[in-house]
Write a protein that holds these residues in place. Structure first.
Motif, PDB file in Angstrom:
ATOM      1  N   UNK A 188       8.046  10.405 -12.761  1.00 58.56           N
ATOM      2  CA  UNK A 188       8.606  11.755 -12.767  1.00 58.56           C
ATOM      3  C   UNK A 188       7.963  12.527 -13.918  1.00 58.56           C
ATOM      4  N   UNK A 189       7.973  13.850 -13.806  1.00 56.17           N
ATOM      5  CA  UNK A 189       7.379  14.698 -14.834  1.00 56.17           C
ATOM      6  C   UNK A 189       8.404  15.704 -15.336  1.00 56.17           C
ATOM      7  N   UNK A 190       8.246  16.114 -16.595  1.00 59.27           N
ATOM      8  CA  UNK A 190       9.162  17.107 -17.162  1.00 59.27           C
ATOM      9  C   UNK A 190       8.518  17.772 -18.367  1.00 59.27           C
ATOM     10  N   UNK A 191       8.946  18.986 -18.640  1.00 56.14           N
ATOM     11  CA  UNK A 191       8.562  19.702 -19.845  1.00 56.14           C
ATOM     12  C   UNK A 191       9.701  19.795 -20.830  1.00 56.14           C
ATOM     13  N   UNK A 192      10.791  19.062 -20.564  1.00 51.10           N
ATOM     14  CA  UNK A 192      11.978  19.052 -21.423  1.00 51.10           C
ATOM     15  C   UNK A 192      12.000  17.739 -22.199  1.00 51.10           C
ATOM     16  N   UNK A 193      11.837  17.801 -23.515  1.00 51.52           N
ATOM     17  CA  UNK A 193      11.717  16.586 -24.318  1.00 51.52           C
ATOM     18  C   UNK A 193      12.986  15.745 -24.277  1.00 51.52           C
ATOM     19  N   UNK A 194      14.133  16.357 -24.425  1.00 54.26           N
ATOM     20  CA  UNK A 194      15.374  15.578 -24.409  1.00 54.26           C
ATOM     21  C   UNK A 194      15.582  14.898 -23.068  1.00 54.26           C
ATOM     22  N   UNK A 195      15.262  15.591 -21.985  1.00 52.07           N
ATOM     23  CA  UNK A 195      15.361  14.981 -20.653  1.00 52.07           C
ATOM     24  C   UNK A 195      14.422  13.781 -20.549  1.00 52.07           C
ATOM     25  N   UNK A 196      13.229  13.910 -21.102  1.00 50.18           N
ATOM     26  CA  UNK A 196      12.257  12.822 -21.049  1.00 50.18           C
ATOM     27  C   UNK A 196      12.732  11.602 -21.828  1.00 50.18           C
ATOM     28  N   UNK A 197      13.439  11.819 -22.918  1.00 49.71           N
ATOM     29  CA  UNK A 197      13.847  10.720 -23.792  1.00 49.71           C
ATOM     30  C   UNK A 197      15.143  10.050 -23.361  1.00 49.71           C
ATOM     31  N   UNK A 198      15.986  10.767 -22.681  1.00 52.40           N
ATOM     32  CA  UNK A 198      17.327  10.263 -22.384  1.00 52.40           C
ATOM     33  C   UNK A 198      17.272   8.982 -21.543  1.00 52.40           C
ATOM     34  N   UNK A 199      17.854   7.898 -22.068  1.00 49.47           N
ATOM     35  CA  UNK A 199      17.964   6.644 -21.338  1.00 49.47           C
ATOM     36  C   UNK A 199      16.711   5.793 -21.331  1.00 49.47           C
ATOM     37  N   UNK A 200      15.675   6.181 -22.078  1.00 51.21           N
ATOM     38  CA  UNK A 200      14.429   5.418 -22.037  1.00 51.21           C
ATOM     39  C   UNK A 200      14.513   4.182 -22.934  1.00 51.21           C
ATOM     40  N   UNK A 201      13.715   3.188 -22.611  1.00 54.19           N
ATOM     41  CA  UNK A 201      13.645   1.960 -23.410  1.00 54.19           C
ATOM     42  C   UNK A 201      12.450   1.965 -24.356  1.00 54.19           C
ATOM     43  N   UNK A 202      11.342   2.563 -23.883  1.00 55.35           N
ATOM     44  CA  UNK A 202      10.126   2.645 -24.698  1.00 55.35           C
ATOM     45  C   UNK A 202       9.593   4.061 -24.639  1.00 55.35           C
ATOM     46  N   UNK A 203       9.050   4.506 -25.765  1.00 48.65           N
ATOM     47  CA  UNK A 203       8.396   5.809 -25.847  1.00 48.65           C
ATOM     48  C   UNK A 203       6.952   5.584 -26.293  1.00 48.65           C
ATOM     49  N   UNK A 204       6.009   6.051 -25.501  1.00 48.84           N
ATOM     50  CA  UNK A 204       4.616   6.086 -25.926  1.00 48.84           C
ATOM     51  C   UNK A 204       4.344   7.489 -26.454  1.00 48.84           C
ATOM     52  N   UNK A 205       3.911   7.582 -27.699  1.00 48.04           N
ATOM     53  CA  UNK A 205       3.561   8.886 -28.260  1.00 48.04           C
ATOM     54  C   UNK A 205       2.052   9.036 -28.213  1.00 48.04           C
ATOM     55  N   UNK A 206       1.571   9.964 -27.411  1.00 49.63           N
ATOM     56  CA  UNK A 206       0.124  10.180 -27.235  1.00 49.63           C
ATOM     57  C   UNK A 206      -0.162  11.672 -27.196  1.00 49.63           C
ATOM     58  N   UNK A 207       0.304  12.378 -28.229  1.00 47.85           N
ATOM     59  CA  UNK A 207       0.170  13.836 -28.237  1.00 47.85           C
ATOM     60  C   UNK A 207      -1.128  14.242 -28.938  1.00 47.85           C
ATOM     61  N   UNK A 208      -1.582  15.453 -28.682  1.00 47.52           N
ATOM     62  CA  UNK A 208      -2.757  16.000 -29.374  1.00 47.52           C
ATOM     63  C   UNK A 208      -2.438  17.449 -29.734  1.00 47.52           C
ATOM     64  N   UNK A 209      -1.957  17.644 -30.954  1.00 51.83           N
ATOM     65  CA  UNK A 209      -1.584  18.982 -31.407  1.00 51.83           C
ATOM     66  C   UNK A 209      -2.851  19.828 -31.582  1.00 51.83           C
ATOM     67  N   UNK A 210      -2.918  20.930 -30.862  1.00 54.40           N
ATOM     68  CA  UNK A 210      -4.110  21.780 -30.897  1.00 54.40           C
ATOM     69  C   UNK A 210      -5.103  21.476 -29.800  1.00 54.40           C
ATOM     70  N   UNK A 211      -4.892  20.372 -29.075  1.00 56.13           N
ATOM     71  CA  UNK A 211      -5.762  20.015 -27.967  1.00 56.13           C
ATOM     72  C   UNK A 211      -7.189  19.747 -28.400  1.00 56.13           C
TER      73      UNK A 211
END
Length: 450
Positions: free
Chosen positions: A63-86
């Protein structure tokens, strides 16, 4: 089990999903949430993942989302792979640094500092959101500069944040192959340092250290990328095989010259190639499998041109077929999740809190070393002391990371200048000041520095 990928529209996400598709064990990841602030990139990667999942029974739901809290709710693992500024930001990092005659690589030197100053405030806010929304989740950090960002997130989440990188894994695998190991994955790698600043000091196969034999054999050394990059004579002088990123330190002048002579920097090259991929993958008339095929072609070109300037500076030639394989960070991530979720004990090279593993650094400093991993997390093994030449680099770069963390915390321009000026690859306080001026002009994300 549920996995959330922050930066879910990122180009390397399909590598992670491919690894998940191959995991058929009980307790595997059954649901993946992709979070990204760019809807078009998110849709393109979701299409690639759909192509990957075609015909695979019980493929993890996406599933996809642009809402961070929705993405995090109920998850077991979080992969952080962001690129600030692209990748536009990465290209600016390179251009500003090279104009001052210093390295602009995204994790090393001036470029790495600029990237860290943009990223740390965002990573800290994400850590606070995870603490509120998914306090029991484990965070696996891919975001560069990986050691620095892991340390920033640990301020809030502690040992539940673990950083990973594929460089040590790929290096150990190449050394083991050069030694003729039948099972390279089973070799014990004596590796120690910081992220993108480490050394293989021993490689044990069947209980015996085989690295001295490798260092004595010119033919074996020339059979893999780091051997050609650094040269047999220098490796024997060190008595170790450095991570490829140390080429920026040991051969800095040659590398900067090579970077200044190219028509397009690495960041600009990737930006243009990946922009074309995303534009094509976003088309509505794509047939099944076309998005995945386009991604595969773009990835192959990306891998073939990796560190091309360094190879040119060293006269190391083109990459060998074995070097074009994925470094394996997705497999490290999968092994890490398995070890934690199923208590399947594993030994992995990770970015974790030092505790007492490396005596020249304090307990909270994030280092990159072999770790024993189980349901309680990652535990660094004891390592032998570093030689003084390595101590100098490790402590200097860790001091810079600490200045970046402090500058991001207080919004201090003076502390940011200090971070640039103290780095071993920046040779003047005046250059440091001009670098920061250039980055402030090029990056709106740095407006918080006063």
């Amino acid at each position: 089990m549920r996995l959330t990928i922050l930066g879910g529209g990122g180009f390397r996400v399909p590598l992670v999903y491919r690894a998940l598709l191959g995991d058929r064990a009980e307790g595997r990841i059954s649901h993946v949430t992709l979070y990204d602030q760019d809807p078009a990139r998110l849709a393109a990667i979701a299409r690639v993942l759909a192509d990957q999942a075609a015909g695979v029974p019980d493929a993890p739901e996406v599933t996809t989302t642009g809402d961070l809290d929705e993405a995090l709710r109920g998850t077991d693992f979080v992969f952080s792979a962001i690129r600030v500024g692209g990748l536009d930001g990465r290209a600016t990092d390179e251009r500003v640094a090279l104009a001052e005659g210093v390295l602009g690589q995204e994790t090393v030197g001036a470029g790495g500092i600029a990237y860290g100053l943009r990223t740390v405030p965002v990573a800290r806010e994400i850590a606070r959101r995870i603490a509120r929304t998914a306090p029991d989740a484990w965070v696996i950090n891919f975001t560069n500069p990986a050691g620095l960002v892991t340390e920033a997130m640990q301020e809030t989440l502690g040992d539940r944040v673990i950083g990973i990188c594929d460089s040590p894994v790929g290096l150990g695998r190449r050394i083991a192959r050069a030694l003729g190991a039948a099972r390279p994955a089973e070799a014990w790698i004596d590796y120690v340092g910081l992220n993108h600043l480490g050394w293989v000091r021993g490689l044990h196969i069947g209980g015996r250290d085989r690295l001295p034999a490798l260092l004595a054999d010119d033919t074996a050394l020339e059979s893999f990328e780091e051997g050609r990059l650094f040269g047999a004579e220098w490796l024997r002088s060190l008595g170790a095989v450095p991570n490829e990123y140390l080429h920026y330190y040991y051969f800095n002048r040659e590398t900067v010259r090579a970077y200044q002579q190219v028509k397009q920097t690495r960041g600009a090259f990737l930006r243009d190639r990946q922009r074309a991929f995303y534009a094509g993958a976003d088309r509505t008339d794509l047939a099944a499998g076309e998005a995945l095929a386009a991604w595969d072609r773009t990835r192959a070109e990306r891998e073939a041109t990796y560190m091309a300037e360094n190879r040119d500076a060293a006269g190391a030639g083109e990459r060998e077929a074995d070097d074009l394989e994925s470094g394996g960070y997705e497999q490290v991530a999968l092994a890490l999740m398995r070890a934690i979720a199923r208590d399947e004990r594993a030994t992995l090279i990770l970015n974790v809190r030092n505790r007492s593993a490396l005596g020249v650094l304090d307990e909270s400093a994030v280092i990159e070393v072999p770790c024993l991993v189980d349901a309680n997390g990652a535990h660094p093994v004891s390592v032998a002391p570093l030689p003084y030449h390595a101590v100098g680099l490790v402590t200097a770069v860790k001091a810079v990371e600490r200045e970046v963390l402090e500058a991001a915390r207080g919004g201090s321009r003076a502390t940011a200048v200090k971070a640039f000026a103290l780095h071993p690859l920046v040779d003047s306080v005046g250059v440091a000041r001009r670098l920061l001026d250039g980055y402030l002009a090029g990056h709106p994300e740095l407006a918080y520095l006063r």
